[in-house]
Design a protein around this motif. Structure first.
Motif, PDB file in Angstrom:
ATOM      1  N   MET A  11      54.671  22.668   7.329  1.00  8.76           N
ATOM      2  CA  MET A  11      53.230  22.581   7.125  1.00  8.76           C
ATOM      3  C   MET A  11      52.601  23.904   7.533  1.00  8.76           C
ATOM      4  O   MET A  11      53.053  24.525   8.493  1.00  8.76           O
ATOM      5  CB  MET A  11      52.624  21.461   7.976  1.00  8.76           C
ATOM      6  N   PRO A  12      51.552  24.312   6.849  1.00 14.87           N
ATOM      7  CA  PRO A  12      50.867  25.545   7.241  1.00 14.87           C
ATOM      8  C   PRO A  12      49.895  25.282   8.396  1.00 14.87           C
ATOM      9  O   PRO A  12      48.687  25.472   8.282  1.00 14.87           O
ATOM     10  CB  PRO A  12      50.149  25.955   5.959  1.00 14.87           C
ATOM     11  N   ILE A  13      50.459  24.800   9.509  1.00 20.37           N
ATOM     12  CA  ILE A  13      49.655  24.452  10.688  1.00 20.37           C
ATOM     13  C   ILE A  13      50.307  25.053  11.922  1.00 20.37           C
ATOM     14  O   ILE A  13      51.499  24.877  12.143  1.00 20.37           O
ATOM     15  CB  ILE A  13      49.550  22.920  10.867  1.00 20.37           C
ATOM     16  N   MET A  14      49.511  25.740  12.721  1.00 18.26           N
ATOM     17  CA  MET A  14      49.984  26.233  14.012  1.00 18.26           C
ATOM     18  C   MET A  14      49.283  25.403  15.088  1.00 18.26           C
ATOM     19  O   MET A  14      48.069  25.261  15.079  1.00 18.26           O
ATOM     20  CB  MET A  14      49.696  27.715  14.200  1.00 18.26           C
ATOM     21  N   TYR A  15      50.100  24.827  15.974  1.00 21.83           N
ATOM     22  CA  TYR A  15      49.619  23.947  17.034  1.00 21.83           C
ATOM     23  C   TYR A  15      49.472  24.760  18.320  1.00 21.83           C
ATOM     24  O   TYR A  15      50.393  25.474  18.707  1.00 21.83           O
ATOM     25  CB  TYR A  15      50.628  22.826  17.232  1.00 21.83           C
ATOM     26  N   PHE A  16      48.309  24.635  18.968  1.00 22.74           N
ATOM     27  CA  PHE A  16      48.052  25.306  20.243  1.00 22.74           C
ATOM     28  C   PHE A  16      47.719  24.267  21.299  1.00 22.74           C
ATOM     29  O   PHE A  16      47.025  23.295  21.017  1.00 22.74           O
ATOM     30  CB  PHE A  16      46.832  26.239  20.141  1.00 22.74           C
ATOM     31  N   ARG A  17      48.181  24.494  22.514  1.00 26.36           N
ATOM     32  CA  ARG A  17      47.784  23.695  23.669  1.00 26.36           C
ATOM     33  C   ARG A  17      47.183  24.664  24.679  1.00 26.36           C
ATOM     34  O   ARG A  17      47.857  25.588  25.132  1.00 26.36           O
ATOM     35  CB  ARG A  17      48.964  22.957  24.287  1.00 26.36           C
ATOM     36  N   VAL A  18      45.914  24.449  25.008  1.00 28.34           N
ATOM     37  CA  VAL A  18      45.183  25.343  25.906  1.00 28.34           C
ATOM     38  C   VAL A  18      45.025  24.658  27.256  1.00 28.34           C
ATOM     39  O   VAL A  18      44.599  23.509  27.327  1.00 28.34           O
ATOM     40  CB  VAL A  18      43.785  25.695  25.331  1.00 28.34           C
ATOM     41  N   LYS A  19      45.379  25.384  28.322  1.00 28.15           N
ATOM     42  CA  LYS A  19      45.235  24.855  29.678  1.00 28.15           C
ATOM     43  C   LYS A  19      44.410  25.831  30.504  1.00 28.15           C
ATOM     44  O   LYS A  19      44.631  27.034  30.452  1.00 28.15           O
ATOM     45  CB  LYS A  19      46.600  24.675  30.334  1.00 28.15           C
ATOM     46  N   GLY A  20      43.478  25.300  31.291  1.00 24.14           N
ATOM     47  CA  GLY A  20      42.679  26.147  32.160  1.00 24.14           C
ATOM     48  C   GLY A  20      41.427  26.660  31.469  1.00 24.14           C
ATOM     49  O   GLY A  20      40.960  26.104  30.485  1.00 24.14           O
ATOM     50  N   LYS A  21      40.897  27.754  32.001  1.00 29.65           N
ATOM     51  CA  LYS A  21      39.666  28.350  31.483  1.00 29.65           C
ATOM     52  C   LYS A  21      40.008  29.480  30.525  1.00 29.65           C
ATOM     53  O   LYS A  21      40.770  30.383  30.862  1.00 29.65           O
ATOM     54  CB  LYS A  21      38.821  28.873  32.646  1.00 29.65           C
ATOM     55  N   ALA A  22      39.457  29.430  29.338  1.00 27.85           N
ATOM     56  CA  ALA A  22      39.728  30.447  28.321  1.00 27.85           C
ATOM     57  C   ALA A  22      38.766  31.623  28.491  1.00 27.85           C
ATOM     58  O   ALA A  22      37.555  31.433  28.511  1.00 27.85           O
ATOM     59  CB  ALA A  22      39.572  29.845  26.930  1.00 27.85           C
ATOM     60  N   THR A  23      39.327  32.827  28.596  1.00 24.97           N
ATOM     61  CA  THR A  23      38.511  34.031  28.714  1.00 24.97           C
ATOM     62  C   THR A  23      38.639  34.852  27.435  1.00 24.97           C
ATOM     63  O   THR A  23      39.520  34.612  26.605  1.00 24.97           O
ATOM     64  CB  THR A  23      38.967  34.897  29.909  1.00 24.97           C
ATOM     65  N   LEU A  24      37.772  35.846  27.293  1.00 24.21           N
ATOM     66  CA  LEU A  24      37.843  36.727  26.127  1.00 24.21           C
ATOM     67  C   LEU A  24      39.189  37.440  26.085  1.00 24.21           C
ATOM     68  O   LEU A  24      39.809  37.553  25.021  1.00 24.21           O
ATOM     69  CB  LEU A  24      36.699  37.742  26.148  1.00 24.21           C
ATOM     70  N   LYS A  25      39.704  37.860  27.233  1.00 23.12           N
ATOM     71  CA  LYS A  25      41.008  38.528  27.287  1.00 23.12           C
ATOM     72  C   LYS A  25      42.111  37.596  26.778  1.00 23.12           C
ATOM     73  O   LYS A  25      42.971  38.005  25.997  1.00 23.12           O
ATOM     74  CB  LYS A  25      41.307  38.966  28.718  1.00 23.12           C
ATOM     75  N   ASP A  26      42.073  36.337  27.212  1.00 26.47           N
ATOM     76  CA  ASP A  26      43.070  35.359  26.756  1.00 26.47           C
ATOM     77  C   ASP A  26      43.011  35.174  25.246  1.00 26.47           C
ATOM     78  O   ASP A  26      44.035  35.167  24.569  1.00 26.47           O
ATOM     79  CB  ASP A  26      42.826  33.994  27.410  1.00 26.47           C
ATOM     80  N   LEU A  27      41.804  35.004  24.723  1.00 21.10           N
ATOM     81  CA  LEU A  27      41.645  34.784  23.289  1.00 21.10           C
ATOM     82  C   LEU A  27      42.067  36.006  22.483  1.00 21.10           C
ATOM     83  O   LEU A  27      42.642  35.873  21.403  1.00 21.10           O
ATOM     84  CB  LEU A  27      40.204  34.396  22.971  1.00 21.10           C
ATOM     85  N   ARG A  28      41.835  37.194  23.012  1.00 14.73           N
ATOM     86  CA  ARG A  28      42.270  38.425  22.330  1.00 14.73           C
ATOM     87  C   ARG A  28      43.801  38.499  22.284  1.00 14.73           C
ATOM     88  O   ARG A  28      44.370  38.938  21.291  1.00 14.73           O
ATOM     89  CB  ARG A  28      41.714  39.662  23.032  1.00 14.73           C
ATOM     90  N   GLU A  29      44.466  38.084  23.363  1.00 12.32           N
ATOM     91  CA  GLU A  29      45.931  38.088  23.374  1.00 12.32           C
ATOM     92  C   GLU A  29      46.490  37.135  22.328  1.00 12.32           C
ATOM     93  O   GLU A  29      47.434  37.468  21.614  1.00 12.32           O
ATOM     94  CB  GLU A  29      46.448  37.713  24.772  1.00 12.32           C
ATOM     95  N   VAL A  30      45.902  35.949  22.218  1.00 11.21           N
ATOM     96  CA  VAL A  30      46.335  34.994  21.197  1.00 11.21           C
ATOM     97  C   VAL A  30      46.064  35.575  19.815  1.00 11.21           C
ATOM     98  O   VAL A  30      46.905  35.491  18.920  1.00 11.21           O
ATOM     99  CB  VAL A  30      45.632  33.632  21.383  1.00 11.21           C
ATOM    100  N   GLU A  31      44.903  36.184  19.642  1.00  3.11           N
ATOM    101  CA  GLU A  31      44.557  36.794  18.358  1.00  3.11           C
ATOM    102  C   GLU A  31      45.569  37.876  17.972  1.00  3.11           C
ATOM    103  O   GLU A  31      45.987  37.963  16.808  1.00  3.11           O
ATOM    104  CB  GLU A  31      43.157  37.395  18.412  1.00  3.11           C
ATOM    105  N   MET A  32      46.001  38.683  18.931  1.00  5.80           N
ATOM    106  CA  MET A  32      46.965  39.753  18.653  1.00  5.80           C
ATOM    107  C   MET A  32      48.316  39.173  18.203  1.00  5.80           C
ATOM    108  O   MET A  32      49.002  39.774  17.388  1.00  5.80           O
ATOM    109  CB  MET A  32      47.160  40.651  19.879  1.00  5.80           C
ATOM    110  N   GLU A  33      48.689  38.031  18.738  1.00  4.47           N
ATOM    111  CA  GLU A  33      49.933  37.383  18.333  1.00  4.47           C
ATOM    112  C   GLU A  33      49.770  36.672  16.985  1.00  4.47           C
ATOM    113  O   GLU A  33      50.714  36.594  16.204  1.00  4.47           O
ATOM    114  CB  GLU A  33      50.380  36.394  19.404  1.00  4.47           C
ATOM    115  N   LEU A  34      48.591  36.164  16.714  1.00  2.00           N
ATOM    116  CA  LEU A  34      48.335  35.403  15.501  1.00  2.00           C
ATOM    117  C   LEU A  34      48.081  36.299  14.281  1.00  2.00           C
ATOM    118  O   LEU A  34      48.501  35.975  13.170  1.00  2.00           O
ATOM    119  CB  LEU A  34      47.126  34.492  15.741  1.00  2.00           C
TER     120      LEU A  34
END
Length: 137
Positions: A11-34
């Motif tokens: 399936m063209p679906i990527m599953y994410f599980r987020v734990k804790g508080k999401a920061t801009l730095k965290d989201l940028r790291e995920v974006e760089m991998e995605l």
């Protein structure tokens, strides 16, 4: 923020599980991998995000739309589920703020998956772009 993510099989679906508080730095790291995955795709990739263990956002709303990838042309639907009342309220505000028809919220994983499966069935979509895999940090 701790994040686990993996592709769902066939399936063209990527599953994410987020734990804790999401920061801009965290989201940028995920974006760089995605981003390389998105750039290599021929079809859209939908995101299924479990926020049941998310404690909130440490990011300004003005940065969110870009940070969660809603601007990439290969992002399909961004489907979030889970979370307590505070997280659900925050996600409702986020959906209105971004004015994106890509962003959807469901109370539980079963409803979120049913929505995505129906969407894929209507489009006749399957994905051979990637095989099942587990990624994360």
């Amino acid at each position: 923020m701790a994040t686990q993510y993996y592709m769902l099989s066939n399936m063209p679906i990527m599953y994410f599980r987020v734990k804790g508080k999401a920061t801009l730095k965290d989201l940028r790291e995920v974006e760089m991998e995605l981003k390389p995955r998105l750039n290599a795709r021929r079809d859209n990739l939908h995101l299924l995000i479990d926020v049941s263990e998310m404690d909130g956002l440490g990011i300004e709303l003005k940065h969110l739309k870009q940070a969660i990838g809603l601007t990439h042309p290969r992002i399909g639907k961004v489907v979030l589920f889970g979370g307590d009342f505070a997280v659900r309220s925050l996600l409702t505000i986020l959906a209105r703020f971004t004015a994106s028809d890509r962003l959807r919220y469901f109370g539980n994983e079963a409803d979120a998956m049913t929505y995505l499966q129906r969407l894929l069935a209507e489009a006749g979509a399957t994905s051979s772009d990637e095989t099942f895999g587990y990624y994360g940090r």
